[in-house]
Design a protein around this motif. Structure first.
Motif, PDB file in Angstrom:
ATOM      1  N   ASP A  79       1.961 -22.108  -6.957  1.00  0.00           N
ATOM      2  CA  ASP A  79       0.923 -22.516  -6.007  1.00  0.00           C
ATOM      3  C   ASP A  79       1.353 -22.051  -4.619  1.00  0.00           C
ATOM      4  N   ARG A  80       0.575 -21.153  -4.025  1.00  0.00           N
ATOM      5  CA  ARG A  80       0.978 -20.580  -2.736  1.00  0.00           C
ATOM      6  C   ARG A  80       1.010 -21.629  -1.628  1.00  0.00           C
ATOM      7  N   ASN A  81       0.195 -22.669  -1.753  1.00  0.00           N
ATOM      8  CA  ASN A  81       0.201 -23.725  -0.734  1.00  0.00           C
ATOM      9  C   ASN A  81       1.510 -24.526  -0.791  1.00  0.00           C
ATOM     10  N   ILE A  82       1.996 -24.778  -1.998  1.00  0.00           N
ATOM     11  CA  ILE A  82       3.282 -25.458  -2.148  1.00  0.00           C
ATOM     12  C   ILE A  82       4.412 -24.540  -1.691  1.00  0.00           C
ATOM     13  N   LYS A  83       4.291 -23.254  -1.987  1.00  0.00           N
ATOM     14  CA  LYS A  83       5.302 -22.284  -1.541  1.00  0.00           C
ATOM     15  C   LYS A  83       5.412 -22.278  -0.017  1.00  0.00           C
ATOM     16  N   ARG A  84       4.272 -22.410   0.651  1.00  0.00           N
ATOM     17  CA  ARG A  84       4.271 -22.421   2.121  1.00  0.00           C
ATOM     18  C   ARG A  84       5.076 -23.621   2.645  1.00  0.00           C
ATOM     19  N   VAL A  85       4.884 -24.776   2.019  1.00  0.00           N
ATOM     20  CA  VAL A  85       5.651 -25.962   2.417  1.00  0.00           C
ATOM     21  C   VAL A  85       7.143 -25.700   2.245  1.00  0.00           C
ATOM     22  N   SER A  86       7.508 -25.113   1.116  1.00  0.00           N
ATOM     23  CA  SER A  86       8.920 -24.855   0.823  1.00  0.00           C
ATOM     24  C   SER A  86       9.522 -23.851   1.800  1.00  0.00           C
ATOM     25  N   ILE A  87       8.750 -22.853   2.190  1.00  0.00           N
ATOM     26  CA  ILE A  87       9.234 -21.862   3.160  1.00  0.00           C
ATOM     27  C   ILE A  87       9.537 -22.529   4.492  1.00  0.00           C
TER      28      ILE A  87
END
Length: 463
Positions: A79-87
Motif C-alpha cells: 500500500d503506497r499510502n502506508i509506505k509513505r508513512v514508513s518513509i
C-alpha cells in the motif's frame, strides 16, 4: 490486601500474555501495553519489586522477539499510502541522528531524547507488523481500552490518587504522570473508544462505555484546559469528516461523550476552570493564576521561536533546557526560568530542526490520510461501523494535535500509537487489501446499501 491482589493480577496477566506471545505476536503487544498502563514502578503495589527494573525495555524486547519468531502469516499487498508513512518514519530517525552528531552542543543531554524517538520509530514498525488479522486489530483496541479502564478504576474506585493544587498528579505511566500529559493521552484515546463501540457486541459495549466514562473522569480530575479544548476539537473533527449515514452515528457518539461529560462534571472547581478557558475574567485568584500561566507560555514560545531563528536545523534533544535559552529569558527580563517551551511543534523544531518538524508532521499527516481514505472506502461499500471508527480515529488525532499547541506532547508515545492504529486500520480494512481477509469483506446487508459499481470492481479484482 488490594495491593497484593493487584500485584498478583499483574503477574498472572504477564504470564498469560507471554505464553500467548509465543504463538501470536499481538499478545506481545498486549504485554508491552500492560507494562505501560500497569508498569509496577508507577504504582504503590509495585514498590515491593526490585528497583531499577527496565520494564519498558523488557516488554519491547519481548515484542520484537515475538514478531521475529512468528513472522508474517498474511500476505498483504503493498500500500503506497502506508509506505509513505514508513518513509517519513525513517527520515525522522535519520534526521535526528544527523542533528545529534552534527549540531548538538550537549551530546550527553541530546542522546537520551534521540534514543527515545528512535525507539518509538522502531515501535511503529514492530507493532504494525504484529497486526495480521481483524481479530488482532480488535485486540489492539481492547488493550488500549482496558489500559485506561484500569487507570480509571485505580483512581475512582480504589481511590489511589494524589491531588496537588486541585489537580491529579503523579498518576499514570511513562511520559504521562503529570496532569497535562495525562489529560492529553486521555482525550487522544477517548474518541477511539467511541468508535470502537461500533465494533463490539452489546455486553462488551458496557465495558468500553465504562472505559470512556472513566477516561473522561480522569481528564476532568487533571483540570487541564488543553484537555478540555482537545475534547472539543475531537468532537468537531468527527462531525466534519463524517458524512451521510456515518454522520448520524457521529452525532450519536458525540452525544454519548457529551452526556458522560455532563454526568461527571459535578466538581464546581473543574467546571469553573473549564469555563475560564473561554472567558477573559481575571477577578478571581484562580483566573489570575490561569492568566499568568497563559502569559508565561506565550513568553516561552517567543523565546523558542527566537532560538529556532538562530539555529533552524536544530541543536539536538532537550534544547530548551540549556544555558542559551536561559540567557535569552534573562535578557528579556524573565523573573524565573523554565526547562520546557510548553509547545510541541516549537519543541520539535528546537530539537531536530525545521526539517525534523516537517518529517514528523509528514509522518502524522500520512497516517491521518490512511485513516481518511480507509474511512471513505468503508462508507462506499456500506460498512458504516468501520467508517465511523475511522472518523473517530481522526478525532483522536485532532485532540492530540490541539493539545500539542499548549504542551510538549508532540514527541511522546501516544502520538505514535495513533499513527500505528491508522496504518493498521488501513491495512486491515483498506481498499488495497480488500479480499485478503475474508472477515473484512462487506456483508450482503452492507453491500445492498453500498456502491454497486465499486463492489463489482472489487469482486473482479479479488478473483
Amino acid at each position: 490486601m488490594t495491593s497484593l491482589l493487584t500485584l498478583a493480577l499483574y503477574f498472572v496477566l504477564s504470564g498469560y500474555l507471554l505464553y500467548k506471545a509465543t504463538s501470536r505476536s499481538i499478545w506481545s503487544v498486549g504485554y508491552y501495553l500492560l507494562n505501560f498502563f500497569m508498569q509496577p514502578q508507577y504504582w504503590s503495589w509495585g514498590s515491593v519489586l526490585p528497583g531499577g527494573m527496565r520494564w519498558s525495555l523488557l516488554s519491547a524486547l519481548v515484542m520484537l522477539g515475538s514478531v521475529f519468531l512468528n513472522g508474517q502469516e498474511t500476505d498483504f499487498r503493498a500500500d503506497r499510502n502506508i509506505k509513505r508513512v514508513s518513509i517519513f518514519a525513517i527520515l525522522l530517525a535519520i534526521n535526528g541522528l544527523i542533528v545529534h552528531y552534527v549540531f548538538a552542543p550537549q551530546a550527553g543531554k541530546s542522546w537520551p531524547i534521540y534514543v527515545e524517538m528512535a525507539k518509538f520509530v522502531i515501535l511503529y514498525f514492530v507493532m504494525q507488523k504484529a497486526i495480521q488479522s481483524r481479530k488482532d486489530f480488535m485486540l489492539l483496541n481492547w488493550f488500549f481500552a482496558l489500559g485506561l479502564f484500569y487507570w480509571g478504576f485505580e483512581a475512582r474506585v480504589l481511590g489511589h490518587f494524589t491531588m496537588e493544587q486541585g489537580r491529579l498528579e503523579n498518576f499514570g505511566g511513562p511520559g504521562c504522570a503529570k496532569s497535562n500529559e495525562l489529560a492529553n493521552i486521555c482525550v487522544s484515546l477517548i474518541p477511539i473508544y467511541v468508535g470502537f463501540i461500533a465494533f463490539v457486541k452489546w455486553k462488551e459495549k458496557i465495558i468500553v462505555t465504562g472505559a470512556i466514562l472513566l477516561a473522561i473522569e480522569l481528564m476532568m480530575m487533571t483540570q487541564s484546559r488543553g484537555g478540555f479544548v482537545g475534547l472539543i476539537a475531537s468532537a468537531i473533527a468527527i462531525l466534519l469528516v463524517a458524512s451521510g449515514r456515518v454522520r448520524k452515528r457521529a452525532l450519536q457518539g458525540v452525544a454519548l461523550g457529551l452526556l458522560g461529560f455532563i454526568l461527571l462534571a459535578g466538581n464546581p472547581e473543574i467546571m469553573a476552570r473549564f469555563m475560564r478557558t473561554f472567558t477573559s475574567d481575571t477577578n478571581t485568584r484562580e483566573a489570575k493564576r490561569d492568566t499568568t500561566s497563559s502569559e508565561s507560555r506565550k513568553f516561552f514560545w517567543k523565546v523558542g521561536l527566537t532560538m529556532i531563528e538562530q539555529t533552524p536545523f536544530g541543536t539536538g534533544g532537550d534544547t530548551f533546557d540549556s544555558k542559551r535559552a536561559r540567557r535569552i529569558m534573562q535578557s528579556r527580563g524573565a523573573l524565573h526560568y523554565n526547562n520546557s517551551v510548553h509547545q510541541g511543534y516549537i519543541n520539535e523544531a528546537l530539537d531536530w530542526g525545521v526539517q525534523g518538524l516537517f518529517c514528523h508532521l509528514g509522518f502524522v499527516a500520512s497516517g491521518m490520510w490512511c485513516a481518511f481514505r480507509t474511512m471513505r472506502f468503508r462508507k462506499k461499500i456500506g460498512d458504516l461501523a468501520s467508517a465511523f471508527y475511522g472518523s473517530c480515529l481522526i478525532g483522536g488525532f485532532a485532540a492530540w494535535l490541539m493539545g500539542c499547541l499548549v504542551g510538549d506532547f508532540f514527541y511522546l508515545e501516544w502520538g505514535y500509537w495513533l499513527v500505528i492504529l491508522s496504518v493498521c486500520y488501513a491495512k486491515i480494512f483498506g481498499q488495497v487489501n480488500y479480499g485478503v481477509l475474508s472477515d473484512t469483506k462487506a456483508t450482503q446487508q452492507q453491500a445492498e446499501t453500498g456502491d454497486q459499481d465499486l463492489l463489482r470492481e472489487l469482486a473482479v479484482g479479488a478473483k
